[in-house]
Design a protein around this motif. Sequence first.
Motif, PDB file in Angstrom:
ATOM      1  N   ILE A   5      35.682  31.147  38.716  1.00 11.48           N
ATOM      2  CA  ILE A   5      34.792  32.225  39.143  1.00 11.48           C
ATOM      3  C   ILE A   5      33.457  32.030  38.445  1.00 11.48           C
ATOM      4  O   ILE A   5      33.410  31.810  37.226  1.00 11.48           O
ATOM      5  CB  ILE A   5      35.365  33.613  38.801  1.00 11.48           C
ATOM      6  CG1 ILE A   5      36.778  33.768  39.358  1.00 11.48           C
ATOM      7  CG2 ILE A   5      34.472  34.707  39.354  1.00 11.48           C
ATOM      8  CD1 ILE A   5      37.395  35.119  39.073  1.00 11.48           C
ATOM      9  N   CYS A  21      30.416  30.881  34.126  1.00  4.78           N
ATOM     10  CA  CYS A  21      31.636  30.466  34.833  1.00  4.78           C
ATOM     11  C   CYS A  21      32.860  30.711  33.965  1.00  4.78           C
ATOM     12  O   CYS A  21      32.836  30.462  32.754  1.00  4.78           O
ATOM     13  CB  CYS A  21      31.551  28.994  35.209  1.00  4.78           C
ATOM     14  SG  CYS A  21      32.996  28.384  36.110  1.00  4.78           S
ATOM     15  N   THR A  22      33.937  31.197  34.593  1.00  8.90           N
ATOM     16  CA  THR A  22      35.205  31.445  33.897  1.00  8.90           C
ATOM     17  C   THR A  22      36.302  30.623  34.562  1.00  8.90           C
ATOM     18  O   THR A  22      36.446  30.626  35.786  1.00  8.90           O
ATOM     19  CB  THR A  22      35.573  32.939  33.951  1.00  8.90           C
ATOM     20  OG1 THR A  22      34.514  33.708  33.366  1.00  8.90           O
ATOM     21  CG2 THR A  22      36.863  33.208  33.187  1.00  8.90           C
ATOM     22  N   SER A  70      35.082  31.101  29.268  1.00  9.71           N
ATOM     23  CA  SER A  70      33.823  31.311  29.969  1.00  9.71           C
ATOM     24  C   SER A  70      32.726  30.518  29.282  1.00  9.71           C
ATOM     25  O   SER A  70      32.554  30.616  28.059  1.00  9.71           O
ATOM     26  CB  SER A  70      33.452  32.801  30.001  1.00  9.71           C
ATOM     27  OG  SER A  70      34.359  33.533  30.783  1.00  9.71           O
ATOM     28  N   ILE A 135      28.447  36.054  43.322  1.00  7.25           N
ATOM     29  CA  ILE A 135      29.670  35.729  42.586  1.00  7.25           C
ATOM     30  C   ILE A 135      30.529  34.892  43.518  1.00  7.25           C
ATOM     31  O   ILE A 135      30.809  35.310  44.646  1.00  7.25           O
ATOM     32  CB  ILE A 135      30.435  36.987  42.153  1.00  7.25           C
ATOM     33  CG1 ILE A 135      29.554  37.881  41.284  1.00  7.25           C
ATOM     34  CG2 ILE A 135      31.700  36.608  41.393  1.00  7.25           C
ATOM     35  CD1 ILE A 135      30.210  39.208  40.920  1.00  7.25           C
ATOM     36  N   ILE A 137      34.082  32.458  44.112  1.00 10.42           N
ATOM     37  CA  ILE A 137      35.426  32.070  43.674  1.00 10.42           C
ATOM     38  C   ILE A 137      35.787  30.793  44.405  1.00 10.42           C
ATOM     39  O   ILE A 137      35.818  30.763  45.638  1.00 10.42           O
ATOM     40  CB  ILE A 137      36.451  33.177  43.963  1.00 10.42           C
ATOM     41  CG1 ILE A 137      36.093  34.444  43.189  1.00 10.42           C
ATOM     42  CG2 ILE A 137      37.860  32.719  43.614  1.00 10.42           C
ATOM     43  CD1 ILE A 137      37.071  35.570  43.387  1.00 10.42           C
ATOM     44  N   LEU A 156      35.299  42.198  43.395  1.00  6.94           N
ATOM     45  CA  LEU A 156      33.961  41.628  43.294  1.00  6.94           C
ATOM     46  C   LEU A 156      32.903  42.665  43.651  1.00  6.94           C
ATOM     47  O   LEU A 156      31.828  42.707  43.049  1.00  6.94           O
ATOM     48  CB  LEU A 156      33.833  40.403  44.201  1.00  6.94           C
ATOM     49  CG  LEU A 156      34.684  39.186  43.861  1.00  6.94           C
ATOM     50  CD1 LEU A 156      34.309  38.012  44.756  1.00  6.94           C
ATOM     51  CD2 LEU A 156      34.547  38.798  42.402  1.00  6.94           C
ATOM     52  N   LEU A 211      31.453  40.613  31.813  1.00  8.55           N
ATOM     53  CA  LEU A 211      31.782  39.765  32.957  1.00  8.55           C
ATOM     54  C   LEU A 211      32.994  38.883  32.655  1.00  8.55           C
ATOM     55  O   LEU A 211      33.834  38.647  33.533  1.00  8.55           O
ATOM     56  CB  LEU A 211      30.576  38.897  33.328  1.00  8.55           C
ATOM     57  CG  LEU A 211      29.400  39.607  33.997  1.00  8.55           C
ATOM     58  CD1 LEU A 211      28.236  38.647  34.185  1.00  8.55           C
ATOM     59  CD2 LEU A 211      29.808  40.216  35.327  1.00  8.55           C
ATOM     60  N   HIS A 212      33.092  38.393  31.426  1.00  8.79           N
ATOM     61  CA  HIS A 212      34.252  37.578  31.049  1.00  8.79           C
ATOM     62  C   HIS A 212      35.551  38.364  31.206  1.00  8.79           C
ATOM     63  O   HIS A 212      36.551  37.838  31.720  1.00  8.79           O
ATOM     64  CB  HIS A 212      34.112  37.098  29.608  1.00  8.79           C
ATOM     65  CG  HIS A 212      35.350  36.437  29.079  1.00  8.79           C
ATOM     66  ND1 HIS A 212      35.714  35.144  29.396  1.00  8.79           N
ATOM     67  CD2 HIS A 212      36.341  36.911  28.268  1.00  8.79           C
ATOM     68  CE1 HIS A 212      36.853  34.849  28.804  1.00  8.79           C
ATOM     69  NE2 HIS A 212      37.261  35.897  28.106  1.00  8.79           N
ATOM     70  N   HIS A 214      36.072  40.923  33.199  1.00  3.61           N
ATOM     71  CA  HIS A 214      36.309  41.127  34.639  1.00  3.61           C
ATOM     72  C   HIS A 214      36.865  39.863  35.285  1.00  3.61           C
ATOM     73  O   HIS A 214      37.873  39.906  36.014  1.00  3.61           O
ATOM     74  CB  HIS A 214      35.006  41.525  35.338  1.00  3.61           C
ATOM     75  CG  HIS A 214      34.573  42.936  35.075  1.00  3.61           C
ATOM     76  ND1 HIS A 214      35.446  43.992  35.010  1.00  3.61           N
ATOM     77  CD2 HIS A 214      33.340  43.463  34.861  1.00  3.61           C
ATOM     78  CE1 HIS A 214      34.786  45.115  34.778  1.00  3.61           C
ATOM     79  NE2 HIS A 214      33.500  44.817  34.675  1.00  3.61           N
ATOM     80  N   PHE A 215      36.217  38.739  35.044  1.00  6.48           N
ATOM     81  CA  PHE A 215      36.632  37.485  35.686  1.00  6.48           C
ATOM     82  C   PHE A 215      38.021  37.058  35.211  1.00  6.48           C
ATOM     83  O   PHE A 215      38.842  36.577  36.002  1.00  6.48           O
ATOM     84  CB  PHE A 215      35.614  36.384  35.392  1.00  6.48           C
ATOM     85  CG  PHE A 215      34.278  36.578  36.076  1.00  6.48           C
ATOM     86  CD1 PHE A 215      34.092  37.592  36.995  1.00  6.48           C
ATOM     87  CD2 PHE A 215      33.205  35.740  35.789  1.00  6.48           C
ATOM     88  CE1 PHE A 215      32.863  37.775  37.635  1.00  6.48           C
ATOM     89  CE2 PHE A 215      31.989  35.900  36.419  1.00  6.48           C
ATOM     90  CZ  PHE A 215      31.810  36.923  37.348  1.00  6.48           C
ATOM     91  N   SER A 216      38.298  37.226  33.922  1.00 10.56           N
ATOM     92  CA  SER A 216      39.614  36.848  33.394  1.00 10.56           C
ATOM     93  C   SER A 216      40.713  37.681  34.020  1.00 10.56           C
ATOM     94  O   SER A 216      41.790  37.176  34.366  1.00 10.56           O
ATOM     95  CB  SER A 216      39.635  37.008  31.872  1.00 10.56           C
ATOM     96  OG  SER A 216      38.673  36.183  31.259  1.00 10.56           O
TER      97      SER A 216
END
Length: 457
Positions: A5, A21-22, A70, A135, A137, A156, A211-212, A214-216
């Motif tokens: 992501i 980016c994660t 990330s 964003i 994926i 998202l 954000l990290h 959320h993405f994780s």
Amino acid sequence: MNAAIALCHFCEAHGPCAIFCTQTLRDTKLEDLNLDNQQIPNKMCLACNSLGKTNAIYSRDNESGATFLSTQIPILPEVANLIKQASVRSLSCEINFHKDGGFVFFGDSSRGHVLSHTFHVGDLQARGFYQLFSIIILMKDKYFLLNIKPFLAEHLQKISTEIQISAQKIKCEEAAKGSPRQRRLSSSQMMVQTPRSLVELTGEKNIYAILHSHFSWILLAGSRFLTEHVTFGNLPWLPPAPSVIRPSKQFITLPYKTDDDQPTEEDQEESMSLRYVKQLLRNEFPAACFCALTGIKIIVRGSPSKAFNFMSCLKKLLPEQMHNVIQIDAQQFLTNSECKIVSVKPDVAVPIASSATFRIDFLDNENDRVSVKWPGEMPNKWPDLLIKLVKAVDEERFTDLVLNKQTRVLVEEWKNKVICLNQAKSSSGLAKLKKVLGVQSQDQQLINYWSPHLQGN
């Protein structure tokens, strides 16, 4: 979830790029990574920069053992190149200009498949008083990405809305100090300004840590979605689904059983797989699977314990909606035409084998010796699901538990395809759907058998 992501930004000075980016790391240790290898351009402004070249944020899920890392640019070079290409497309040609932020799906098997969410973030110092972000994926599994698109789109959208709300507060505070247009026309206003970073736009100094998280969570929840949802069960964080009374249709039958001579179905799930069926049938294994998948009647005759083991494995080939397991006597068996996979005791008379009847007889109670009779012929081209199932059974690295999971994933994939085809309103629409879903002519017999039982899903 095997995906990456990334947050992307269209810089007024340097163009489109990914800035955060994660990824999920399962087999790679953090100490083996070298952050200095990140392919970060030397010319960068505040808007293009997030964590910098030598910084990273990571977290670990103790239950699954997955580590979420990330960085500004993906730490793996091959992923970095794919993200770079996807970021350019998501901010240039693959854009949905919906006022609330749109979603676009694009990609291919070589460059990966991408779900892109483009949105505007208010900035009084930018052209048009906004900056363009997206964003994305990226993953290799096209159908999995499409299947979980509603889940991804919902979250998202929440992330982008959270960013926009924070930026709107800063924009209102700046607008209260005077007209942006007047300040631009004023001689005291600099003609060229350095694009501002996301931290400045939102006023949140920990925006990348947020954000990290959320993405994780999306990567973690996506992996659970795959392992739980496709196995006919409920997601672990959802309440149990209400019981549904299904029509009294009968597709699979088992012989009468006792608790003493037959294991529970839960035990079968852990220990028995389609590999057991192949060990019994050997060269006739593909033919038996073909008959089960396409609705050709299969009759299994033998002791209840052996038949139960065999049938428990064989039913994995069909969607749960077709698992209505019942027990019948000989008279019911002879008159029941809806039962496609039937198991009876050794003393029950059964029809002779024909192209419409696949017979399996257990020869004795001591050894797993069977007699297989089916004068029918396999088609020149096998259905796609059958090919993938045979390949999975032959994969030596799969344990029985992994093979069971893979079988369910493949069956669920084709169940979803059939459900999509059921929604077609015209023959032209059906043809387009088949092309998108990769359905070939050799799959039609399977579709004809499954389709009536998946209506209304």
